[in-house]
Enzyme design. Structure first.
Site, PDB file in Angstrom:
ATOM      1  N   GLY A 180      36.981  23.328 125.797  1.00 54.01           N
ATOM      2  CA  GLY A 180      36.249  24.097 126.794  1.00 54.01           C
ATOM      3  C   GLY A 180      36.952  23.967 128.133  1.00 54.01           C
ATOM      4  O   GLY A 180      37.731  23.032 128.343  1.00 54.01           O
ATOM      5  N   GLN A 187      38.128  24.061 137.143  1.00 57.27           N
ATOM      6  CA  GLN A 187      39.153  23.104 136.701  1.00 57.27           C
ATOM      7  C   GLN A 187      40.572  23.625 136.935  1.00 57.27           C
ATOM      8  O   GLN A 187      41.521  22.853 136.895  1.00 57.27           O
ATOM      9  CB  GLN A 187      38.959  22.739 135.225  1.00 57.27           C
ATOM     10  CG  GLN A 187      37.690  21.904 134.985  1.00 57.27           C
ATOM     11  CD  GLN A 187      37.507  21.562 133.534  1.00 57.27           C
ATOM     12  OE1 GLN A 187      36.961  22.351 132.775  1.00 57.27           O
ATOM     13  NE2 GLN A 187      37.971  20.389 133.130  1.00 57.27           N
ATOM     14  N   CYS A 223      36.997  14.777 129.204  1.00 48.40           N
ATOM     15  CA  CYS A 223      37.154  15.897 130.148  1.00 48.40           C
ATOM     16  C   CYS A 223      38.614  15.981 130.565  1.00 48.40           C
ATOM     17  O   CYS A 223      39.222  14.968 130.924  1.00 48.40           O
ATOM     18  CB  CYS A 223      36.269  15.681 131.376  1.00 48.40           C
ATOM     19  SG  CYS A 223      36.365  17.032 132.574  1.00 48.40           S
ATOM     20  N   GLU A 270      30.272  22.052 130.415  1.00 51.45           N
ATOM     21  CA  GLU A 270      30.948  23.093 131.209  1.00 51.45           C
ATOM     22  C   GLU A 270      30.051  23.611 132.330  1.00 51.45           C
ATOM     23  O   GLU A 270      30.521  23.857 133.449  1.00 51.45           O
ATOM     24  CB  GLU A 270      31.381  24.265 130.323  1.00 51.45           C
ATOM     25  CG  GLU A 270      32.315  23.918 129.170  1.00 51.45           C
ATOM     26  CD  GLU A 270      33.520  23.097 129.564  1.00 51.45           C
ATOM     27  OE1 GLU A 270      33.900  23.106 130.754  1.00 51.45           O
ATOM     28  OE2 GLU A 270      34.066  22.417 128.689  1.00 51.45           O
TER      29      GLU A 270
END
Ligand code: GNR
Ligand code: NI
Length: 172
Positions: A48, A53, A96, A139
């Site tokens: 994801g 990001q 992450c 997310e």
């Protein structure tokens, strides 16, 4: 399509903490962003990615939960909302791309109902459970400037950030 740089907590915490703004329209410009995000996510690799990001503060998410050997199954979420969430929560080990090489259990609702716009701007409403529920909540946290380590104790969070900073220094 372009692989973009993924921002990480050692150098880009201020950007990652930003609250992203709703997308005004699902147009070709937004689809280009979603294409870049997907290519960036596959290259990482990850399952994801939220737009912030890669430094774009807009409420867009890409995801692909296909297992190894299965055909690609890209999913696109524009302006997602959680309509409802189960009372029941459960732990799941999360990681992450913005907090590289840190893995910790996070407790979240095990089932959520979502509403979002897809790649073509159509409204979709559907239920998510298991890894899908975990990933969409992870997310959607990014869209609000929240990282999975924000769900940990202060001690664990500070250790995680220190570890990422140390690894970044060793890399340089
Ligand atoms: O690639 C990822 N894997 C993952 C595993 C468990 C829970 C959440 C995730 S999302 C993560 C990619 C990422 O950082 N998305 O924001
Ligand atoms: Ni993440």
């Amino acid at each position: 399509m372009t692989v973009r740089r993924i921002l990480t907590v050692d150098s880009d915490m201020t950007t990652l903490k930003q609250v992203s703004a709703p997308a005004a329209a699902v147009d070709d410009g937004l689809r280009r962003l979603m294409d870049d995000m997907l290519e960036t996510m596959y290259a990482a690799p990850g399952i994801g990615l939220a737009a912030i990001q890669i430094g774009e503060p807009v409420r867009v998410i890409v995801m692909d939960l296909a297992k190894k050997g299965e055909p690609p199954a890209p999913r696109f979420f524009v302006n997602p909302e959680i309509v409802s969430a189960s009372e029941e929560t459960g732990p799941w080990e999360e990681g992450c791309l913005s907090v590289p090489d840190i893995y910790e259990d996070v407790e979240r609702p095990i089932q959520v109902r979502l509403r979002y716009l897809d790649y073509n701007g159509a409204v979709v409403e559907e239920d998510a459970d298991e890894l899908y529920a975990v990933c969409i909540q992870h997310e959607m946290d990014h869209l609000n400037g929240v990282l999975f380590i924000d769900h940990l104790s202060r001690l664990k969070r500070e250790r995680a950030v220190a570890k990422v900073k140390k690894a970044a220094r060793a890399d340089a």
